[in-house]
Design a protein around this motif. Structure first.
Motif, PDB file in Angstrom:
ATOM      1  N   PHE A   1       0.832  -1.211   0.000  1.00  0.00           N
ATOM      2  CA  PHE A   1       0.000   0.000   0.000  1.00  0.00           C
ATOM      3  C   PHE A   1       0.865   1.258   0.000  1.00  0.00           C
ATOM      4  N   VAL A   2       1.909   1.270   0.815  1.00  0.00           N
ATOM      5  CA  VAL A   2       2.795   2.437   0.859  1.00  0.00           C
ATOM      6  C   VAL A   2       3.411   2.671  -0.520  1.00  0.00           C
TER       7      VAL A   2
ATOM      8  N   ILE B   1      -7.406  -8.824 -12.284  1.00  0.00           N
ATOM      9  CA  ILE B   1      -8.784  -8.703 -11.802  1.00  0.00           C
ATOM     10  C   ILE B   1      -8.829  -7.689 -10.654  1.00  0.00           C
ATOM     11  N   GLY B   2      -7.851  -7.781  -9.747  1.00  0.00           N
ATOM     12  CA  GLY B   2      -7.760  -6.815  -8.651  1.00  0.00           C
ATOM     13  C   GLY B   2      -7.581  -5.398  -9.162  1.00  0.00           C
ATOM     14  N   LEU B   3      -6.780  -5.221 -10.213  1.00  0.00           N
ATOM     15  CA  LEU B   3      -6.594  -3.904 -10.821  1.00  0.00           C
ATOM     16  C   LEU B   3      -7.915  -3.395 -11.387  1.00  0.00           C
TER      17      LEU B   3
ATOM     18  N   ALA C   1     -10.565   1.657  -1.994  1.00  0.00           N
ATOM     19  CA  ALA C   1     -10.292   0.700  -3.064  1.00  0.00           C
ATOM     20  C   ALA C   1      -9.280  -0.340  -2.602  1.00  0.00           C
ATOM     21  N   THR C   2      -8.276   0.106  -1.881  1.00  0.00           N
ATOM     22  CA  THR C   2      -7.246  -0.804  -1.377  1.00  0.00           C
ATOM     23  C   THR C   2      -7.834  -1.805  -0.396  1.00  0.00           C
TER      24      THR C   2
ATOM     25  N   VAL D   1      -9.037  -7.631   0.562  1.00  0.00           N
ATOM     26  CA  VAL D   1      -9.858  -8.798   0.923  1.00  0.00           C
ATOM     27  C   VAL D   1      -9.924  -9.758  -0.258  1.00  0.00           C
ATOM     28  N   TYR D   2     -10.198  -9.230  -1.450  1.00  0.00           N
ATOM     29  CA  TYR D   2     -10.220 -10.044  -2.657  1.00  0.00           C
ATOM     30  C   TYR D   2      -8.884 -10.777  -2.845  1.00  0.00           C
TER      31      TYR D   2
END
Length: 132
Positions: free
Chosen positions: A22-23, A85-87, A112-113, A118-119
């Motif tokens: 995330f960072v 898919i996550g993107l 969104a993150t 979770v996904y």
């Protein structure tokens, strides 16, 4: 015989790896948008892609019990498909949050993150472990 990592350990490790990703993701997105002047959707996609590489390496080496039943290329291909898919989920949430609800892109990225995190955990647990 390799020692299996418990679900609790995996969740903790996933949190650490996800925090680092995330960072990287957030930092690159803000830099590209604010300093370089790239549209937030493009900068979000670029930053997401960079963080995926970081995430893949640590997920396979440290988080999930990847058995080696598939080759590294196959595992990476699975990881990439799941990440694409996550993107898509990330970009959709970014677009809806910013365009439809008028929420600042930096705030929207946090939501969104969380959704994509979770996904990612569920799909990587299912598809990376045990060579499925």
């Amino acid at each position: 015989m390799e020692k299996k990592t418990s679900l609790f350990q995996q969740i903790l490790r996933f949190g650490v790896v996800g925090g680092g990703a995330f960072v990287i993701d957030y930092g690159i997105m803000v830099f590209l948008t604010e300093v370089v002047g790239i549209n937030y959707l493009l900068s979000s996609a670029i930053s997401f892609t960079v963080s995926v590489i970081f995430n893949y390496i640590l997920s396979v080496k440290w988080v999930f019990n990847v058995t080696g039943e598939r080759s590294q290329k196959q595992d990476f291909a699975v990881f990439i498909v799941l990440s694409i898919i996550g993107l898509g989920i990330n970009s959709l949430v970014m677009w809806i949050g910013v365009t439809k609800f008028g929420i600042n892109y930096m705030i929207t990225k946090i939501g969104a993150t969380a959704i994509v995190m979770v996904y990612n955990f569920i799909t990587r647990k299912v598809f990376l472990e045990n060579g499925k």
